[in-house]
Design an enzyme around this catalytic site. Structure first.
Site, PDB file in Angstrom:
ATOM      1  CG  ASN A   1      -1.705   1.255   1.640  1.00 42.64           C
ATOM      2  OD1 ASN A   1      -1.752   2.220   0.433  1.00 42.64           O
ATOM      3  ND2 ASN A   1      -2.434   1.314   2.526  1.00 42.64           N
TER       4      ASN A   1
ATOM      5  CE  LYS B   1       0.024   3.240   4.866  1.00 46.02           C
ATOM      6  NZ  LYS B   1       0.103   3.268   6.107  1.00 46.02           N
TER       7      LYS B   1
ATOM      8  CB  SER C   1       5.514  -1.841  11.848  1.00 44.01           C
ATOM      9  OG  SER C   1       4.965  -0.337  12.331  1.00 44.01           O
TER      10      SER C   1
HETATM   11  P1  PGA Z   1       2.934   0.427   7.620  1.00 42.98           P
HETATM   12  O1  PGA Z   1       1.675   0.585   7.117  1.00 42.98           O
HETATM   13  O2  PGA Z   1       3.569  -0.936   7.096  1.00 42.98           O
HETATM   14  O3  PGA Z   1       3.764   1.563   7.269  1.00 42.98           O
HETATM   15  O4  PGA Z   1       2.960   0.235   9.309  1.00 42.98           O
HETATM   16  C1  PGA Z   1       0.563  -0.421   7.036  1.00 42.98           C
HETATM   17  C2  PGA Z   1      -0.726  -0.011   6.342  1.00 42.98           C
HETATM   18  O5  PGA Z   1      -0.972   1.012   6.885  1.00 42.98           O
HETATM   19  O6  PGA Z   1      -1.363  -0.614   5.253  1.00 42.98           O
END
Ligand code: PGA
Length: 251
Positions: A9, A11, A213
């Site tokens: 993802n 984002k 994470s």
């Molecule tokens: P992260 O995000 O791996 O940066 O913690 C996970 C997510 O929001 O899908």
């Protein structure tokens, strides 16, 4: 029996130019690898170029969100038919960032699930509790409410095609992952809800991911758990090498 699924993802990261170099690197790193299903979810602006670059590869395309209406006067929104037309196989719905910053309700998330399915796009449905909810002992209750909203729209014949992602909000982007045991406990709880609603057979077919994470250092431990079927990855999906290491967690 459930094929592991690693989903990136991105984002709100990567311009088209930046996307092109990341995808080219990634295609190269994971070339021919079939043991994991690989999905990347770039921002809308990069979906088309991504689709072109991953054609004839082992990487599938997902979007990060969509609207639940067919079309019309919804400025700024993107429809399921637009995603279908680009060639999206998956769409993330109900990510905690959407629920929190854009006030998406469980009801709206459910409508999105219904809409995605009716266009043949598999939803990756995110659920998860906040830190204070975990600390006050209401994590299961919160997750149950989010899942039950989905039950209202998800018919048993469609259920095996959807993906759930358990993402404890306190573990997203914080570097603080849930322990693999905590993650597995909640995922087993979700699978039990699915069993009660549908059937044991259907619940065993549905993939449930962990997110929060996830990085090359903790993927093996997470994937060793009985019910964790893959990961929804934010930060580590922005680096081709790290993401390919997640994909190849067995190596
Ligand atoms: P992260 O995000 O791996 O940066 O913690 C996970 C997510 O929001 O899908």
């Amino acid at each position: 029996m459930r094929k592991p699924l690693i989903t990136g993802n991105w984002k709100m990261n990567k311009t088209i130019t930046e996307s092109i170099s990341l995808i080219k690197e990634l295609v190269d790193f994971v070339k021919g690898y079939q043991e994991t299903e690989i999905v990347i979810c770039p921002p809308y602006t990069s979906l088309w170029v991504t689709k072109e670059l991953i054609q004839d590869t082992n990487i599938l395309l997902g979007a990060q969100n969509m609207y639940f209406q067919d079309e019309g006067a919804y400025t700024g929104e993107i429809s399921a038919s637009m995603l279908q037309n680009i060639g999206c196989d998956y769409v993330i719905v109900g990510h905690s960032e959407r629920r929190e910053y854009f006030h998406e309700s469980s009801q709206e998330v459910a409508w999105k699930v219904r809409q995605a399915l009716s266009f043949g796009i598999k939803p990756i449905i995110c659920v998860g509790e906040k830190l204070e909810e975990r600390e006050s002992g209401s994590a299961r209750e919160v997750v149950k409410e989010e899942i039950e909203a989905i039950f209202e729209v998800l018919k048993s014949q469609d259920a095996p095609g959807v993906v759930f992602a358990y993402e404890p909000i306190w573990a997203i982007g914080t570097g603080k992952s849930a322990t693999s045991k905590d993650a597995n406990d909640m995922i087993q709880y979700i699978r039990n809800l699915l069993k009660e609603k549908y059937s044991e057979k259907i619940a065993e077919q549905i993939r449930i991911l962990y997110g929060g994470s996830v990085k090359p250092e903790n993927i093996k431990e997470l994937m060793a758990e009985s019910d964790i079927d893959g990961a929804l990855v934010g930060g580590a999906s922005l680096k081709a090498l790290a993401f390919s290491q997640l994909v190849k967690f067995r190596e």
